[in-house]
Motif scaffolding. Structure first.
Motif, PDB file in Angstrom:
ATOM      1  N   LEU A 163     -43.887  41.289 -20.083  1.00  0.00           N
ATOM      2  CA  LEU A 163     -43.589  39.898 -19.453  1.00  0.00           C
ATOM      3  C   LEU A 163     -44.908  39.235 -19.306  1.00  0.00           C
ATOM      4  O   LEU A 163     -45.874  39.632 -18.541  1.00  0.00           O
ATOM      5  CB  LEU A 163     -43.056  40.333 -17.919  1.00  0.00           C
ATOM      6  N   GLY A 164     -45.073  38.240 -20.206  1.00  0.00           N
ATOM      7  CA  GLY A 164     -46.281  37.414 -20.307  1.00  0.00           C
ATOM      8  C   GLY A 164     -47.551  38.507 -20.361  1.00  0.00           C
ATOM      9  O   GLY A 164     -48.510  38.059 -19.726  1.00  0.00           O
ATOM     10  N   GLY A 165     -47.310  39.692 -21.166  1.00  0.00           N
ATOM     11  CA  GLY A 165     -48.461  40.435 -21.371  1.00  0.00           C
ATOM     12  C   GLY A 165     -48.712  41.605 -20.532  1.00  0.00           C
ATOM     13  O   GLY A 165     -49.404  42.502 -20.582  1.00  0.00           O
ATOM     14  N   ILE A 166     -47.686  41.520 -19.317  1.00  0.00           N
ATOM     15  CA  ILE A 166     -47.569  42.912 -18.607  1.00  0.00           C
ATOM     16  C   ILE A 166     -46.602  43.773 -19.207  1.00  0.00           C
ATOM     17  O   ILE A 166     -45.530  43.429 -19.109  1.00  0.00           O
ATOM     18  CB  ILE A 166     -47.240  42.533 -17.111  1.00  0.00           C
ATOM     19  N   THR A 167     -47.150  44.885 -19.527  1.00  0.00           N
ATOM     20  CA  THR A 167     -46.330  45.893 -20.315  1.00  0.00           C
ATOM     21  C   THR A 167     -45.797  46.760 -19.510  1.00  0.00           C
ATOM     22  O   THR A 167     -44.819  47.823 -20.085  1.00  0.00           O
ATOM     23  CB  THR A 167     -47.235  46.805 -21.540  1.00  0.00           C
ATOM     24  N   SER A 168     -46.132  47.139 -18.256  1.00  0.00           N
ATOM     25  CA  SER A 168     -45.949  48.255 -17.228  1.00  0.00           C
ATOM     26  C   SER A 168     -44.663  48.149 -16.468  1.00  0.00           C
ATOM     27  O   SER A 168     -44.334  48.955 -15.901  1.00  0.00           O
ATOM     28  CB  SER A 168     -47.126  48.630 -16.372  1.00  0.00           C
ATOM     29  N   ILE A 169     -43.732  47.007 -16.481  1.00  0.00           N
ATOM     30  CA  ILE A 169     -42.633  46.579 -15.594  1.00  0.00           C
ATOM     31  C   ILE A 169     -41.431  47.041 -16.332  1.00  0.00           C
ATOM     32  O   ILE A 169     -41.218  46.623 -17.395  1.00  0.00           O
ATOM     33  CB  ILE A 169     -42.495  45.403 -15.393  1.00  0.00           C
ATOM     34  N   HIS A 170     -40.733  47.967 -15.826  1.00  0.00           N
ATOM     35  CA  HIS A 170     -39.379  48.286 -16.137  1.00  0.00           C
ATOM     36  C   HIS A 170     -38.508  47.387 -15.793  1.00  0.00           C
ATOM     37  O   HIS A 170     -37.745  46.473 -16.637  1.00  0.00           O
ATOM     38  CB  HIS A 170     -38.915  49.554 -15.867  1.00  0.00           C
ATOM     39  N   PHE A 171     -38.284  47.092 -14.346  1.00  0.00           N
ATOM     40  CA  PHE A 171     -37.496  45.956 -14.003  1.00  0.00           C
ATOM     41  C   PHE A 171     -38.388  45.303 -12.563  1.00  0.00           C
ATOM     42  O   PHE A 171     -38.895  46.132 -12.083  1.00  0.00           O
ATOM     43  CB  PHE A 171     -36.124  46.387 -13.381  1.00  0.00           C
ATOM     44  N   ALA A 172     -37.951  43.936 -12.560  1.00  0.00           N
ATOM     45  CA  ALA A 172     -38.731  43.292 -11.464  1.00  0.00           C
ATOM     46  C   ALA A 172     -37.857  42.118 -11.232  1.00  0.00           C
ATOM     47  O   ALA A 172     -37.133  41.496 -12.086  1.00  0.00           O
ATOM     48  CB  ALA A 172     -40.049  42.784 -11.869  1.00  0.00           C
ATOM     49  N   ARG A 173     -38.058  41.707  -9.874  1.00  0.00           N
ATOM     50  CA  ARG A 173     -37.113  40.335  -9.716  1.00  0.00           C
ATOM     51  C   ARG A 173     -37.734  39.828  -8.407  1.00  0.00           C
ATOM     52  O   ARG A 173     -38.376  40.566  -7.476  1.00  0.00           O
ATOM     53  CB  ARG A 173     -35.611  40.757  -9.478  1.00  0.00           C
ATOM     54  N   TRP A 174     -37.539  38.619  -8.310  1.00  0.00           N
ATOM     55  CA  TRP A 174     -38.073  37.632  -7.127  1.00  0.00           C
ATOM     56  C   TRP A 174     -36.730  37.229  -6.511  1.00  0.00           C
ATOM     57  O   TRP A 174     -35.702  36.660  -7.118  1.00  0.00           O
ATOM     58  CB  TRP A 174     -38.656  36.471  -7.442  1.00  0.00           C
TER      59      TRP A 174
END
Lengths: 438, 477
Positions: A304-315
């Motif tokens: 996500l925009g260069g961040i490789t470590s997120i499996h799932f995220a939400r706001w």
């Protein structure tokens, strides 16, 4: 048949004040034995939940003690919400009653009254303003299956390495394929060929861009008319912002770190007030809308925009439950849930290193964030202030369950990539690439 | 409200106020003693600090170094024992104040069910570790003499634990590999930059200077003891001290057994080099994947390499030369951490440490190591010393996110087999994937060769700050 879509289900319900302790006790019991294997968890053994990648329950207290505490459930699931809720009622009715029964207005008949249960859950479900997954639309069953296939391949390579090393690549792959096929039935492996989904996402991305361009053209006169005013308003507000001041490092007093670093992933729950007034609220929603569109069409494979470590995220925005209050005094809260690989320090570091602009554009609309300029500049560039701020808005997560305890995002993506190519006719070059990735 | 950082814009290092260890490895002082101390009495501790401060070595331009070197570092518990005010203690980093033992799980050390480290003897169970006295001399008798004198100067209220004595400094660690090759060049240091040395901001090492983010990190204040700007941090740094036992016999026996089992001309040396990521000589596998071209000494430029190259003959992004999971590649991924090579180098520069390690216990030749009996395969290892302005962003990050991470850069469920720790043996087999054509090789069930025996996080104050701490402890205002 198209795969079920990755779905973000968030349920946020006010807790009956007198039941808060009972709820906390039930959550603690689940946390002590997540999947129920030790026989300690009589509330809700989480291993039974179908089609679930990650799930959590969090009690969100209001630090200002103005708003009632709420229970938030964050579930990362496959396919439609209604079917999932029906399944929850079928396999976990007692657990649902124990947890959501502590909330205001939960149906008297509990989850066994499936219609009333699903209706109540739906009423308290909050839309994710933005939802990201590192392996979009890959169902949980496939994550599990593809990992088993990859593990089988790894075992075969380990056992036959001496022999395989003497063969040309194409023969190596054929040998591996034959051995995996021979095991497939006994080990319950699904090897059926499956296309890549790049084209589907590329088409969706082109549609999004086209829609944005078309919409932009239509709205251009209006945009041009309001842009100077909006920009001036933004700058004026930014200069008057009051960033939180941290004279010294924020101490972790809730034992957040005590719960971290047991498995490959960690979790994060943040809650923070949106800055008052319609301007910041609107801007926040617009930014999150943009991120959501990109996350659904462009950031679908591993970052996500260069961040490789997120499996799932939400706001998720939780609106102020006091509609009678004047707009400037209502406290809308922004909840952020993340399921990420490796350590808090590395995750927050990756935020600053790779995506400072994007996250400043989101969180500069919330209270206390380090001072931003032009929405996305500065802000999270101040690494120390940003990390202090991030720890200060993090809250303990009472129950968190991961369905992929030993896989990073890259592992899942590799597993899927390798499995998809198992039964395909590959060129020599593709075979070399495939073998390199084992 | 925090006071403005002292001296923004002035990044000229005040060497005379910096403890020498920050910029000097004391390479001519081959013999070291590390003395753990407990402050039993606060006033006595203050008096001792005031006394020892006059002997503490400060950084400075070359020339013939004095025959003895003395440095002093203080733990979070030590700062508490000195009676610093809560505002000052609160402003110290959490990891320092919590202590290394509380971070054992995060570091991959073996822990019990309460997350307490297992197998530690430093500090001895039940003893508080408040400070570390670091002594360096040129010869063993000179070191013993210095140690005896310093112990004799301790007042009754400062209690010494058994001293930790180093072996003579060599350029090889006990497994036989050239060590300490990839030290960063810190802006403001006195020695010239070596080929391939990456340049890091002064503030990555020293408090009070601009760091890799272009910021002056907040530091603790201690009012009323005459510090400029009350700044206790300025010219100080943090020291990570770890005692790591190395099972050298088990190490070489393992790789010899594996080499025999694999056959096909594979040697123990070749395999061990895959695990380490370099040859024993220090030559990188990127430069020489198949045979060690310089078995004796590391040639100049041994550290001058990258992993990614547009020229496919030199490129190693897949780890076919130097395995991605190897120790040195994990500990410093250079340009191969992800994103573009330039982005990767920028990110990696934010996670570098300055190393000052020393070996302990008798050296053993690698070709004789495999024959060591289990009894003889003990009592030898490394005092790992690392310095940096942020323990969390430096040492802990490297240990946790790169060495111990089971998903480092796409590796599958493996930890660093050298220093990656991980769960107790047997719980999850440790493995090492060695990329190769047509298919990779994998060592499976690699035993632990390195066992943490203890350690501490310490504050290595500047000279003024050390004197101020002494004043405060002797008679707080």
């Amino acid at each position: 048949m198209p795969p079920p879509r990755s779905t973000a289900l968030t349920v946020v319900a006010p807790i009956i004040p007198a039941r808060r302790d009972a709820l906390a006790a039930a959550l603690a019991e689940i946390a002590s034995d997540l999947d129920g294997s030790d026989g300690e968890n009589h509330v809700l053994p989480l291993g039974v939940l179908p089609r679930t990648h990650f799930i959590r329950w969090v009690i969100v207290d209001d630090r200002a003690r103005e708003l009632p505490p709420v229970l938030a459930m964050e579930a990362n699931i496959d396919g439609p919400v209604d079917a999932y809720l029906r399944d929850l009622a079928a396999v976990a009715a007692d657990g649902m009653d124990r947890l959501f029964g502590c909330c205001v207005g939960y149906p008297a008949g509990g989850a066994r009254d499936v219609l009333a249960f699903t209706r109540w859950m739906r009423r308290h479900a909050r839309r994710a303003e933005a939802f990201y997954c590192a392996y979009r639309d890959v169902p949980k069953a496939q994550v599990d299956n593809d990992r088993k296939v990859h593990d089988a391949i790894r075992e075969i390579v380990d056992a036959r390495r001496a022999e395989l090393a003497t063969l040309p690549p194409r023969r190596v792959m054929e040998r591996i394929r034959a051995e995996v096929r021979a095991r497939a039935a006994a080990d319950g492996l699904d090897l059926s060929p499956q296309p890549d989904d790049d084209d589907r996402f590329a088409r969706a991305f082109r549609r999004t861009v086209a829609a944005a361009v078309a919409g932009g053209l239509v709205a251009l006169p209006a945009l041009l008319a309001v842009a100077p005013l909006a920009a001036a308003t933004l700058r004026w507000k930014e200069t008057r912002d009051r960033p939180a001041v941290f004279p010294h490092p924020v101490r972790d007093r809730s034992g957040l770190q005590h719960d971290e670093d047991f498995i490959v992933q960690n979790q994060l729950t943040n809650v923070v007030d949106v800055k008052p007034g319609w301007f910041r609220y609107g801007l926040l929603r617009a930014v999150l809308y943009g991120i959501d569109r990109l996350a659904r069409t462009y950031y679908v494979h591993g970052h996500l925009g260069g961040i490789t470590s997120i499996h799932f995220a939400r706001w998720v925005i939780v609106p102020d439950p006091r509609p009678w209050r004047p707009l400037a005094r209502r406290r809308h809260r922004l909840l952020f849930f993340s399921n990420y690989d490796a350590s808090w320090e590395s995750y927050l570091g990756e935020f600053v290193d790779r995506a400072a602009g994007g996250l400043t554009a989101v969180w500069s609309n919330t209270e206390g964030f380090p001072r931003a300029r032009w929405l996305k500049e500065d802000g999270a560039d101040d690494e120390e202030a940003f990390k202090n701020w991030a720890r200060s808005i993090q809250i303990p997560t009472q129950v968190w369950w991961s369905g992929a305890r030993y896989s990073t995002t890259q592992n899942v993506i590799d597993d899927v990539w390798i499995r998809r190519r198992m039964e395909r006719d590959l060129s020599d070059q593709e075979i070399e690439a495939w073998l390199l990735r084992l | 409200m925090a006071a403005a950082p002292v001296g923004p814009g002035s990044d000229v290092v005040e060497h005379a106020d910096v403890q020498a260890l920050a910029f000097h490895a004391h390479k001519h002082h081959l013999h070291a003693a590390f003395v753990p101390l407990t402050f039993a009495d606060r006033a006595a501790a203050g008096a001792w600090l005031a006394d020892v401060a006059s002997r503490v070595s400060r950084s400075g331009p070359g020339g013939r170094a004095p025959d003895e070197r003395v440095q002093v570092a203080i733990t979070g518990d030590g700062l508490r024992a000195l009676g610093l005010p809560p505002e000052t203690l609160d402003a110290m980093p959490q990891e320092l104040m919590d202590g290394m033992a509380s971070r054992a799980r995060l570091l991959g050390d073996v822990v019990d069910e309460l997350d307490r480290p297992v197998g530690w003897s430093l500090p001895a169970p039940g003893r508080a570790l408040h400070a570390l006295l670091l002594l360096y001399a040129r010869t063993p008798p000179a070191r013993d003499d210095l140690l005896e004198r310093e112990l004799g100067l301790l007042p009754a209220g400062v209690v010494a634990h058994p001293s930790e004595l180093s072996d003579a400094l060599r350029d090889r660690e006990h497994f036989g590999f050239a060590d300490g090759l990839s030290q960063p060049y810190v802006v403001g240091q006195l020695k010239d930059r070596l080929p391939g040395q990456d340049v890091i901001a002064t503030g990555e090492l020293l408090l009070g200077y601009r760091n890799a983010y272009g910021r002056y990190p907040e530091t603790a204040r201690l009012p009323g003891v005459g510090l400029p700007g009350d700044d206790l941090g300025r010219n100080g740094t943090f020291l990570v001290f770890r005692k790591l036992e190395q099972k050298v016999g088990a190490f070489w026996r393992y790789f010899e057994d594996q080499a025999v089992a694999l056959g096909g001309g594979v040697t123990a040396d070749w395999l061990a080099a895959r695990a380490m990521g370099r040859w024993r000589s220090g030559v990188s596998l990127v430069h020489a994947p198949d045979v060690d071209p310089a078995p004796a000494t590391p040639p100049p430029g041994a550290n001058d390499f990258r992993y990614v190259d547009d020229d496919p003959m030199k490129d190693d992004r897949h780890g076919l030369r130097c395995p991605i999971a190897s120790h040195v590649r994990r500990a410093n991924p250079r340009d191969a951490r992800g994103g573009t090579p330039a982005e990767s180098l920028e990110v990696v520069k934010r996670h570098r440490v300055v190393r000052r390690g020393r070996s302990y216990g008798p050296a053993v030749a690698p070709n004789e190591a495999a024959a060591l009996s289990p009894d003889a395969d003990a009592g030898r290892g490394l005092y790992f010393l690392a310095l940096g302005a942020s323990i969390a962003r430096g040492f802990e990050f490297i240990q946790q996110t790169w060495l111990t991470s089971v998903g480092f850069h796409g590796t599958h469920r493996e930890r660093d087999v050298i220093a990656g720790g991980g769960p107790p043996d047997g719980e999850e087999p440790r493995s090492l994937t060695i990329p190769a054509r047509p298919v990779r090789l994998r060592l499976h069930g690699v035993p632990r060769f390195v066992h943490t025996r203890g350690g501490a996080y310490l504050f290595l104050p500047g000279l003024r700050a050390l004197a101020a701490l002494a004043r405060w402890a002797a008679s707080p205002p």
